[in-house]
Design an enzyme around this catalytic site. Structure first.
Site, PDB file in Angstrom:
ATOM      1  N   TRP A  56       0.973  -1.782   0.516  1.00 43.63           N
ATOM      2  CA  TRP A  56       0.259  -0.411   0.099  1.00 43.63           C
ATOM      3  C   TRP A  56       0.844   1.250  -0.299  1.00 43.63           C
ATOM      4  O   TRP A  56       1.736   1.280   0.410  1.00 43.63           O
ATOM      5  CB  TRP A  56      -1.376  -0.101   1.360  1.00 43.63           C
ATOM      6  CG  TRP A  56      -1.668   0.890   1.624  1.00 43.63           C
ATOM      7  CD1 TRP A  56      -1.217   2.230   2.309  1.00 43.63           C
ATOM      8  CD2 TRP A  56      -2.853   1.500   1.518  1.00 43.63           C
ATOM      9  NE1 TRP A  56      -2.078   3.397   2.088  1.00 43.63           N
ATOM     10  CE2 TRP A  56      -3.711   2.954   1.427  1.00 43.63           C
ATOM     11  CE3 TRP A  56      -3.592   1.041   0.659  1.00 43.63           C
ATOM     12  CZ2 TRP A  56      -4.493   3.444   1.047  1.00 43.63           C
ATOM     13  CZ3 TRP A  56      -5.229   1.650  -0.193  1.00 43.63           C
ATOM     14  CH2 TRP A  56      -5.197   2.855   0.494  1.00 43.63           C
ATOM     15  N   MET A  57       0.225   2.143  -0.611  1.00 43.30           N
ATOM     16  CA  MET A  57       1.149   3.617  -1.223  1.00 43.30           C
ATOM     17  C   MET A  57       0.033   4.289  -0.781  1.00 43.30           C
ATOM     18  O   MET A  57      -1.256   4.534  -1.634  1.00 43.30           O
ATOM     19  CB  MET A  57       1.753   3.938  -1.768  1.00 43.30           C
ATOM     20  CG  MET A  57       2.320   5.659  -2.517  1.00 43.30           C
ATOM     21  SD  MET A  57       3.519   5.586  -2.738  1.00 43.30           S
ATOM     22  CE  MET A  57       2.720   5.347  -4.733  1.00 43.30           C
ATOM     23  N   ASN A  58      -0.270   5.168   0.121  1.00 42.48           N
ATOM     24  CA  ASN A  58      -1.257   6.823  -0.020  1.00 42.48           C
ATOM     25  C   ASN A  58      -0.143   8.013  -0.260  1.00 42.48           C
ATOM     26  O   ASN A  58       0.498   8.247  -0.731  1.00 42.48           O
ATOM     27  CB  ASN A  58      -2.053   6.857   0.945  1.00 42.48           C
ATOM     28  CG  ASN A  58      -1.897   6.907   2.748  1.00 42.48           C
ATOM     29  OD1 ASN A  58      -1.361   5.923   3.551  1.00 42.48           O
ATOM     30  ND2 ASN A  58      -1.940   7.390   3.173  1.00 42.48           N
ATOM     31  N   ASP A  59      -0.400   8.914   1.279  1.00 45.13           N
ATOM     32  CA  ASP A  59       0.223  10.440   0.658  1.00 45.13           C
ATOM     33  C   ASP A  59       1.527  10.556   0.085  1.00 45.13           C
ATOM     34  O   ASP A  59       2.173   9.748   0.456  1.00 45.13           O
ATOM     35  CB  ASP A  59       0.186  11.590   1.469  1.00 45.13           C
ATOM     36  CG  ASP A  59      -1.362  10.974   2.570  1.00 45.13           C
ATOM     37  OD1 ASP A  59      -2.629  10.547   1.629  1.00 45.13           O
ATOM     38  OD2 ASP A  59      -2.044  12.084   3.338  1.00 45.13           O
ATOM     39  N   ARG A 183      -3.082  16.537  12.123  1.00 41.95           N
ATOM     40  CA  ARG A 183      -2.014  16.210  11.502  1.00 41.95           C
ATOM     41  C   ARG A 183      -1.727  16.757  10.182  1.00 41.95           C
ATOM     42  O   ARG A 183      -2.255  17.781  10.145  1.00 41.95           O
ATOM     43  CB  ARG A 183      -2.884  14.975  11.284  1.00 41.95           C
ATOM     44  CG  ARG A 183      -3.776  14.644  10.556  1.00 41.95           C
ATOM     45  CD  ARG A 183      -4.087  13.785   9.707  1.00 41.95           C
ATOM     46  NE  ARG A 183      -5.543  13.110   9.319  1.00 41.95           N
ATOM     47  CZ  ARG A 183      -6.984  12.696  10.451  1.00 41.95           C
ATOM     48  NH1 ARG A 183      -7.237  12.921  11.100  1.00 41.95           N
ATOM     49  NH2 ARG A 183      -7.913  12.768   9.309  1.00 41.95           N
ATOM     50  N   GLU A 238      -7.403  18.049   5.971  1.00 39.14           N
ATOM     51  CA  GLU A 238      -5.793  17.495   5.672  1.00 39.14           C
ATOM     52  C   GLU A 238      -5.371  18.323   4.264  1.00 39.14           C
ATOM     53  O   GLU A 238      -4.882  18.982   3.808  1.00 39.14           O
ATOM     54  CB  GLU A 238      -6.004  15.699   4.821  1.00 39.14           C
ATOM     55  CG  GLU A 238      -7.356  15.150   5.900  1.00 39.14           C
ATOM     56  CD  GLU A 238      -6.786  13.904   5.605  1.00 39.14           C
ATOM     57  OE1 GLU A 238      -6.905  13.114   6.521  1.00 39.14           O
ATOM     58  OE2 GLU A 238      -7.243  13.385   4.845  1.00 39.14           O
TER      59      GLU A 238
END
Ligand SMILES: *[C@@H]1O[C@H](CO)[C@@H](O)[C@H](O)[C@H]1NC(C)=O
Ligand SMILES: *[C@@H]1O[C@H](CO)[C@@H](O)[C@H](O)[C@H]1NC(C)=O
Ligand SMILES: *[C@@H]1O[C@H](CO)[C@@H](O)[C@H](O)[C@H]1NC(C)=O
Length: 578
Positions: A56-59, A183, A238
């Site tokens: 998995w990859m996000n930001d 955050r 965010e």
């Protein structure tokens, strides 16, 4: 035999790579067997978009340029192709933002203040070329706190090892902010008073907030009592980003610059909408005040970086090439089970250079020039007439891995259909375009990742309308027929943009990479990114067409299409010992 040769080449290349420092070309990157194996039976894996080798990859996090090397950190679950509760800062480096070397994770959960994940944050380069990272830790109580990390060895241009500040956390949730919605610290900027400022996303009930903190030394932070930015009924803000842009020209500018030649841009990722919104405005630094030219309305009038998939983005100033570069996370549109089966999920966009349009009203985004190094075989069409209802195949390139630039010449605009663009939702209109199929000027555009019989295709199109006081273009990316597969999100995306009637042409650039289509309309004034998963239009069976469904004919004044070569994205470890 083949294996032996490849290993030898790999070792030679690594040696060259590590010794040669800056300015290295693509040729020096080894084509590892490991990475080829991964691609077998992986029709949706991309060839020139940034991806980790698995999971998995996000930001995107902390992008920066340091000692001749570009750094990209990113949110990564090392254990699965789904999100998890042990998210790390994975780390890759590059000399050109296109070919990458994966390094060991830079920051992993280890301390009470980040034991439940190391979430997003940003890098700031302090005077004396000293990079620091501020990131969000999910602490032992599942509260969100901000932590500092610094490189262990500033002489290592790869900045492989990071040390957490012993007195972390440096910032805890202030009053009026929910402890579990606080955050994503931004890159910090230096005010004229010598103090650093950083902004952090937050929420209080329904209210979305961006909170500003100040510091003399980067360790001791004081909250500003007034939110830097706040919106009712949006939920959490965010990944806030805040940066200056020159009023004139395409050059980027360092995040701390404040003078009459710049304006400022604030970007917020609204989790409730899963989109990145930006606001151009005036920064009054001595009052810690940002006055946006437009307010968030929650309608299609709001400015977004991208009207398709593009979230949690972040910019950085590339001081080597004097440009500001934007990265965004592009998630999947298939199911969680598909992601588990594929073994991976999440892409980064092609890095985009951003600058302010001459009108001062919106940003322009354009794929960084470095991506053009990957262009291979080229096909050109010039001066072809597209009669009403016509469709021409563009053959001779790899249509599943391509870069296409088209300029259409438009007919007289007086005949355009009327629309009240302020009260129509462009995304809805694009969804209806297929049903109604044709108008006067458009839709015309490209069918990409199409099967030969067009049962599968993704259409990127323009349709020109006359609004009460101006002409507007509608740009659509229609995924409704992108695949015979059923369990996919095939939402059609769309956006309006103003047409200058003095201009007789309209342009479209599309980057296609197996399961991603990034489209840049009217020279980067309107962008739409889509994920598609064809079942027929895969690899060599993918086709590319230009079409015109409008009743008026359109002239294709120029089309250039290139097959794209594969970028080299390898593990440093695989390079060392394969
Ligand atoms: C932190 O900064 C504030 C404001 O500048 C100051 O009043 C305070 O003494 C500082 N605290 C420490 C521990 O340095
Ligand atoms: C945005 O909202 C603020 C607060 O309600 C208001 O003062 C300001 O005038 C608005 N700006 C615009 C451009 O509408
Ligand atoms: C991720 O993809 C899903 C499925 O297409 C979509 O519903 C969601 O809004 C996306 N989230 C982001 C952050 O793009």
């Amino acid at each position: 035999m083949e294996l032996g040769v490849a290993v030898l080449l790999t070792l030679l290349s690594v040696d060259f790579l590590l010794k040669s420092g800056t300015g290295i070309g693509i040729d020096a990157y080894p084509n590892s067997i490991h990475s080829i194996k991964l691609h077998e039976g992986q029709p949706y894996r991309t060839s020139y978009h940034f991806q980790p080798s698995k999971n998995w990859m996000n930001d995107p996090n902390g992008p920066m340029y340091y000692k001749g090397v570009y750094h990209l950190f990113y949110q990564h679950n090392p254990f699965a192709a789904t999100f998890g509760d042990q998210i790390v800062w994975a780390h890759s480096v590059s000399y050109d933002l296109i070919n990458w070397i994966h390094l060991n994770n830079a920051i992993e959960p280890s301390e009470p203040y980040d034991i439940n994940s190391c979430w997003s944050g940003s890098a700031t380069i302090l005077p004396g070329e000293k990079p620091v990272i501020l990131y969000t830790g999910i602490d032992e109580n599942k509260h969100q706190v901000q932590n500092l990390a610094t490189p262990k060895d500033l002489s290592d241009p790869f900045l492989r090892e990071w040390i957490k500040y012993p007195q972390n956390p440096v910032i805890t949730p202030p009053n009026g902010v929910e402890v579990d919605n606080f955050r994503d610290p931004s890159t910090a900027w230096l005010g004229k008073d010598g103090k650093w400022r950083v902004i952090i996303g937050a929420q209080n009930g329904d209210e979305g907030k961006v909170i500003l903190f100040q510091s003399d030394d980067f360790f001791n932070w004081t909250v500003d009592p007034n939110p830097f930015y706040a919106t009712d009924k949006t939920g959490v803000c965010e990944c806030p980003d805040f940066f200056p842009v020159f009023i004139h020209g395409r050059n980027g500018v360092d995040t701390s610059v404040q003078n009459p030649s710049v304006r400022h841009v604030a970007k917020i990722s609204y989790l409730s909408r899963q989109h990145d919104y930006y606001f151009v405005g005036k920064y009054v630094d001595d009052q810690e005040l940002f006055i946006p030219d437009t307010n968030f309305t929650g309608t299609s009038l709001d400015l977004r970086y991208d009207y398709g998939k593009f979230y949690a983005s972040k910019t950085f100033f590339d001081h080597q090439k004097h440009r500001r570069i934007l990265w965004g996370w592009i998630n999947e549109s298939d199911s969680t089970q598909d992601d588990i089966d594929k073994g991976w999920a999440g892409l980064q966009s092609i890095p985009r250079q951003v600058w302010l349009d001459e009108t001062g009203k919106r940003l322009i985004q354009w794929p960084i020039e470095d991506v053009e190094k990957l262009r291979g075989e080229q096909i050109s069409i010039n001066g072809e007439k597209l009669e009403s209802g016509s469709r021409i195949e563009v053959s001779g390139i790899t249509a599943s891995q391509a870069d296409i630039e088209v300029i259409y010449e438009m007919p007289e605009l007086e005949n355009a259909e009327l629309i009240d663009s302020d009260s129509v939702d462009p995304q809805l209109l694009c969804s209806q375009e297929y049903a109604s199929s044709c108008g006067t000027i458009g839709p015309f555009g490209l069918s990409v990742l199409a099967s030969e019989d067009l049962i599968e295709q993704t259409e990127i199109s323009f349709h020109i309308y006359k609004a009460p006081t101006r002409y507007v273009g509608l740009m659509c990316s229609d995924q409704s027929r992108s695949s015979l597969r059923k369990d996919l999100d095939k939402t059609t995306y769309g956006a309006f943009f103003d047409i200058d009637p003095r201009l007789k042409t309209i342009s479209l650039r599309v980057l296609i990479d197996h399961s991603i289509v990034e489209s840049f309309g009217e020279e980067g004034r309107v962008c739409i990114t889509s994920r598609v998963y064809p079942s027929l239009a895969i690899g060599k069976d993918a086709h590319l067409f230009v079409f015109n469904k409008g009743t008026q004919s359109i002239s294709l004044s120029k089309l250039n299409a290139w097959s794209m070569n594969k970028a080299q994205i390898n593990n440093e470890k695989a390079l060392d010992c394969s």
